[in-house]
Scaffold this active site. Structure first.
Site, short mmCIF file in Angstrom:
data_model
loop_
_atom_site.label_atom_id
_atom_site.label_comp_id
_atom_site.label_asym_id
_atom_site.label_seq_id
_atom_site.Cartn_x
_atom_site.Cartn_y
_atom_site.Cartn_z
N ASP A 130 61.93 29.61 14.30
CA ASP A 130 61.60 29.25 12.93
C ASP A 130 61.82 27.76 12.70
OD1 ASP A 130 62.68 30.65 9.71
OD2 ASP A 130 61.56 28.84 10.20
N ASN A 138 47.98 22.76 3.11
CA ASN A 138 46.58 22.71 2.72
C ASN A 138 46.39 21.45 1.87
OD1 ASN A 138 47.02 23.28 -0.18
ND2 ASN A 138 47.73 25.24 0.63
N GLY A 164 52.22 31.37 5.44
CA GLY A 164 52.57 30.88 6.78
C GLY A 164 53.76 29.94 6.80
N VAL A 165 53.65 28.93 7.66
CA VAL A 165 54.78 28.00 7.81
C VAL A 165 54.96 27.18 6.52
CG1 VAL A 165 53.44 26.10 8.86
CG2 VAL A 165 55.86 26.36 9.42
N ASP A 166 53.88 26.94 5.80
CA ASP A 166 53.95 26.21 4.52
C ASP A 166 54.85 26.99 3.55
OD1 ASP A 166 51.27 25.00 2.30
OD2 ASP A 166 53.37 24.41 2.53
N THR A 216 46.45 27.11 13.72
CA THR A 216 46.22 28.31 14.56
C THR A 216 46.55 29.61 13.85
OG1 THR A 216 48.45 28.34 15.51
CG2 THR A 216 46.80 26.96 16.63
N VAL A 263 46.30 30.93 9.66
CA VAL A 263 45.27 31.20 8.64
C VAL A 263 43.98 30.43 8.93
CG1 VAL A 263 44.74 30.75 6.19
CG2 VAL A 263 46.91 31.78 6.83
N1 APR Z 1 58.22 28.40 11.86
C1 APR Z 1 57.34 27.96 12.79
N2 APR Z 1 56.05 28.35 12.87
C2 APR Z 1 55.63 29.25 11.94
C3 APR Z 1 56.47 29.76 10.92
C4 APR Z 1 57.81 29.29 10.90
N3 APR Z 1 58.70 29.72 9.98
N4 APR Z 1 55.74 30.62 10.15
C5 APR Z 1 54.51 30.66 10.68
N5 APR Z 1 54.44 29.84 11.76
C6 APR Z 1 53.30 29.58 12.66
C7 APR Z 1 52.19 30.61 12.69
O1 APR Z 1 52.57 31.70 13.52
C8 APR Z 1 51.07 29.77 13.31
O2 APR Z 1 51.21 29.77 14.73
O3 APR Z 1 52.66 28.40 12.19
C9 APR Z 1 51.36 28.35 12.79
C10 APR Z 1 50.38 27.84 11.74
O4 APR Z 1 49.92 28.94 10.96
P1 APR Z 1 49.75 28.81 9.35
O5 APR Z 1 51.09 28.66 8.75
O6 APR Z 1 48.89 29.93 8.92
O7 APR Z 1 48.99 27.40 9.16
P2 APR Z 1 47.46 27.03 9.35
O8 APR Z 1 46.77 27.93 10.32
O9 APR Z 1 47.45 25.56 9.61
O10 APR Z 1 46.83 27.33 7.93
C11 APR Z 1 47.22 26.50 6.85
O11 APR Z 1 47.89 28.37 5.56
O12 APR Z 1 49.97 28.70 4.71
C12 APR Z 1 48.72 28.25 4.40
O13 APR Z 1 49.10 26.58 2.72
C13 APR Z 1 48.71 26.79 4.07
O14 APR Z 1 46.47 26.86 3.28
C14 APR Z 1 47.29 26.45 4.35
C15 APR Z 1 46.98 27.28 5.58
#
Ligand code: APR
Length: 171
Positions: free
Chosen positions: A10, A24, A32-34, A118, A120
């Site tokens: 994490d 975003n 997700g990570v955001d 990778t 969403v």
């Molecule tokens: N720590 C590390 N990596 C994480 C965590 C975490 N706590 N949570 C999720 N991830 C990983 C996911 O498994 C994926 O491999 O982060 C990577 C990126 O995935 P997303 O968070 O979905 O980001 P992204 O694909 O760039 O899409 C961005 O998603 O959350 C929304 O606001 C964000 O609209 C934006 C979109």
């Protein structure tokens, strides 16, 4: 000196100068990570993000980390994958490069990246990993400022992909 590390876990738990957020364009949070970063950082992060007026795809902006163990958060916006014919590869490379440059400008020494786009945004994981590693490696070859850049992978698939790629060329 090997300055590229791989860590599965994490990113909100990492004690580095800055973690990179896969945000975003609104910079107003998401899933997700955001979502994880905003949850741990607390409401002051969103307050600061609101003053940034968003962020273009491939660009990066910096805020404090608030309740996170990392001092700063670098918010970058990766491209949504639409098949690879409209500049997604270049925009993903730009998201990594913009984050590196911003960290360098703020004289940060350690930085952790999630696997931008990778989740969403559905960017193919293998190709994204190749772009991420190539962009970071090229930067480190031309500038010895950083102490450590960590690829923080969350899922096993990304862990396998990064492990193979980083071992292939001696990092
Ligand atoms: N720590 C590390 N990596 C994480 C965590 C975490 N706590 N949570 C999720 N991830 C990983 C996911 O498994 C994926 O491999 O982060 C990577 C990126 O995935 P997303 O968070 O979905 O980001 P992204 O694909 O760039 O899409 C961005 O998603 O959350 C929304 O606001 C964000 O609209 C934006 C979109």
């Amino acid at each position: 000196m090997n300055r590229i590390e791989l860590y599965q876990g994490d990113i909100t738990e990492m004690h580095v100068d800055a973690i990179v957020n896969a945000a975003n364009r609104s910079l107003l949070g998401g899933g997700g990570v955001d979502g994880a970063i905003h949850r741990v950082a607390g409401p002051k992060l969103l307050e600061e993000c609101k003053k940034l007026n968003g962020c273009e795809t491939g660009q990066a902006k910096i805020t404090m980390g608030y309740r996170l163990p990392s001092r700063y958060v670098i918010h970058t916006v990766g491209p949504v994958w639409h098949g690879g014919e409209i500049g997604e590869k270049e925009l993903l490379a730009s998201a990594y490069l913009s984050s590196l440059k911003l960290a360098r400008e703020h004289q940060l020494k350690t930085l952790a990246f999630p696997n931008i786009s990778t989740g969403v945004y559905a960017f193919p994981k293998q190709l994204a990993a190749e772009i991420a590693i190539e962009t970071v490696r090229n930067f480190l070859e031309n500038d010895d400022w950083f102490e450590e850049i960590t690829f923080c992978v969350y899922d096993d698939e990304n862990y396998e992909i990064y492990t193979k790629l980083l071992n292939q060329t001696g990092h």
